[in-house]
Design an enzyme around this catalytic site. Structure first.
Site, short mmCIF file in Angstrom:
data_model
loop_
_atom_site.label_atom_id
_atom_site.label_comp_id
_atom_site.label_asym_id
_atom_site.label_seq_id
_atom_site.Cartn_x
_atom_site.Cartn_y
_atom_site.Cartn_z
N SER B 151 -75.87 -29.14 -11.89
CA SER B 151 -76.79 -30.17 -11.39
C SER B 151 -76.41 -30.59 -9.96
CB SER B 151 -76.81 -31.35 -12.37
OG SER B 151 -77.96 -32.12 -12.18
N ASP B 313 -85.33 -27.00 -19.05
CA ASP B 313 -84.92 -28.06 -18.11
C ASP B 313 -86.14 -28.53 -17.31
OD1 ASP B 313 -83.74 -29.62 -16.15
OD2 ASP B 313 -82.20 -28.16 -15.63
N HIS B 346 -82.01 -30.12 -19.58
CA HIS B 346 -81.08 -30.21 -18.45
C HIS B 346 -79.63 -30.37 -18.93
CE1 HIS B 346 -80.10 -30.86 -14.27
NE2 HIS B 346 -79.49 -31.99 -14.54
#
Lengths: 369, 369
Positions: B151, B313, B346
């Site tokens: 991320s 995601d 995610h």
């Protein structure tokens, strides 16, 4: 089609919560009611829409009603055959739209001479169904050929099928669900809390003062950014971020200012409390409320059910509707599921009617045994 | 692995914006630096995490560091072979975590004796790279075998590959992108504005007073509800909505109270301004800033690049990374894309390391020509 707005009045309507309030609701009709009064289709509108589902008010209107692609002579909801009715929801968000008539927190409480604010009774889809039923009765209509709607409008259509199973033949829900998905409820909860967090909200009594513009802006943007596929925002709000934005703790990038303009335009006619009430009605919607299970609620349905989803919809994901149709079929009901693909995501239910109009036409035309 | 936290200090660090501030940054190391100092892997942490990427501080810790599945003896990031470094980001959100050392708006400005608040210079991933580079230099490290992160951590890794192309051999980004997607920027913008809308925020100078808890709660929930697939929320926050919720304008349903508890627990150690600064750093991240095009930025990369995405995601959709890898290959670079499926969306980048550990092991082990 040139359309005239009409208004329905009830001297008193008693909400599910037990509170009684006089209600005004604008509505439009398209097509002609036949002698047997059995050609009626009720169209229910989505969250931010109004009863202006089709046609134009004048030759100069910039755009027709929101489902004009489906409603009109020869269209899927054929005004040569059907008499179509669409009513402004209770607490319609477009309180400031002169073509909308609705009753909600911004309305003046005749007992106090002031707007109701949070004293206005909360509504649910069941209340919308009850007021629509009273409107139809006032027109001499007691049965519906179909109830149809997208998103929140589809939730109202499904509520009709559960609440009054013997009054409708077809129930068509587009980009909708029998119960609002948890993730969408959390997004709506954000919207509610954004409005309430705005110091200008003042417990809902901001009338005559500065309105909670920033809270409403956040609430409206929250819905807008869930409405399309991710790529939509990439295409619409492109452009490089300005160097000074990186060097400031507070500056907003041009793509943010661009979004502000879109939202300001979208929310221009909106009352924040009406938005808040409509969020609550949507986030808590569940046709199985009061029933021991979803199956028990769906078991009541007698109408032919068609649920239509967009596979890219993140607000009302397709697999929930697919599951509802499976449950209905397991209960021996006539139910169909249809899905299509569109980069417009949730908004495809309004913007891409050409992708599912034939499904609606076929369902509506079918005569039930 | 029993881990000790260390602290790196710079007397003055000059931000991209030109402002100079003394910086403290906590860091952890796993494994042993070899004599050639060429076995170093830099792990960069995600938005809400800290430098505690692996191991435990004591035998009694409830859980190990956030990427413990990947980091340790014999694991994909093998501490028997590599010396692994992870640093608390600038403005780390967990300001109140005693194990975190970071400098940001909550830090006291020695010139005024008060917290910086919004006077603290905004940081970008480039600033994190610069401070990490200074930390590594203080350890006598001038080259990296790899930079890896999920991320926001992956954005920092990609920034390393563009900013210092000749200093790293491998760059691995998990659930990340070279430019933050527009839709995710709008979600982060919501978070920023929710904090700013809270009357307790007071322009960022709430220190010693009531903190903007509701704004921070909304900001944190916004990220949490984007982090998983829709079904996750259906399963975690089930239960019927209480009848009295339908009959009140203000009551919150038990599923909302349940979410409040989750978020309150998640945000317990967070400073709202640090969250706001980290939102801004993420929402504006774009490795092509200052370059005529994304291609021009990617053309600088010399490292072997591996991008790993989860197909479910919604915050960092897989197809953006897929496209970046295609662009890199078109430029003649060594680049690979790998995607996997997980209902964790995610969060799979942190929770489901078993689904991509072999890809990382394979990439890291490869010797470059």
């Amino acid at each position: 089609m040139l359309i005239a707005k009409k208004v329905f009045l009830t001297k008193e309507y008693t909400f599910g919560s037990g509170k009684t309030v006089p209600i005004e609701a604008g509505y439009e009709t398209y097509g002609t009611l036949n002698a047997d009064r059995d050609n009626v289709i009720l169209v229910c509108h989505y969250f931010s829409a109004t009863s202006h589902a089709a046609g134009v008010y004048t030759d100069k209107d910039a755009a027709p009603g929101w489902w004009d692609g489906l409603i009109g002579p020869g269209k899927a909801l054929d005004t040569n055959r059907y008499f179509i009715v669409c009513m402004d929801n209770l607490c319609n968000v477009q309180w400031k739209n002169p073509m909308v008539t609705t009753t909600g927190p911004a309305s003046v409480n005749r007992e106090t001479g002031r707007p109701y604010g949070m004293e206005f009774p909360p509504f649910s889809c069941r209340d919308v169904v009850e007021v629509q039923k009273q409107l139809l009765e006032s027109l001499g209509i007691s049965r519906l050929h179909a109830v149809v709607g997208p998103s929140l409008g589809g939730m109202i259509a499904l509520q009709w099928a559960v609440s009054y199973p013997d009054l409708l033949e077809h129930c068509i829900g587009v980009i909708t669900n029998a119960k609002n998905p948890a993730i969408t409820s959390f997004q709506l909860q954000h919207a509610v809390r954004a409005i309430q967090l705005d110091p200008n909200w003042r417990g809902g009594m901001y009338y005559g003062r500065r309105e909670p513009e920033e809270g409403l802006r956040m609430a409206a943007q929250m819905m807008y950014t869930g409405a399309f596929q991710p790529d939509f925002y990439e295409e619409q709000f492109q452009g490089r971020i300005e160097q000074d934005v990186y060097y400031s703790s507070l500056a907003r990038a041009s793509f943010e200012k661009q979004m502000d303009e879109v939202i300001q335009n979208n929310a221009r006619l909106v009352d924040a409390n009406h938005w808040l009430y409509t969020c609550r009605a949507t986030m808590y919607q569940d046709v199985s409320r009061g029933f021991p299970s979803m199956e028990a609620a769906l078991a009541r349905i007698q109408a032919d059910v068609l649920l239509i989803s967009c596979e890219q919809d993140v607000l009302q994901p397709a697999h929930y509707s697919r599951k509802t149709v499976e449950q209905l079929r397991a209960l021996g009901k006539r139910a169909e599921f249809y899905s299509f693909s569109s980069p417009n995501g949730h908004m495809a239910g309004v913007l891409d009617t050409h992708l599912f109009e034939e499904e609606i036409r076929r369902c509506i035309s079918r005569q039930l045994a």
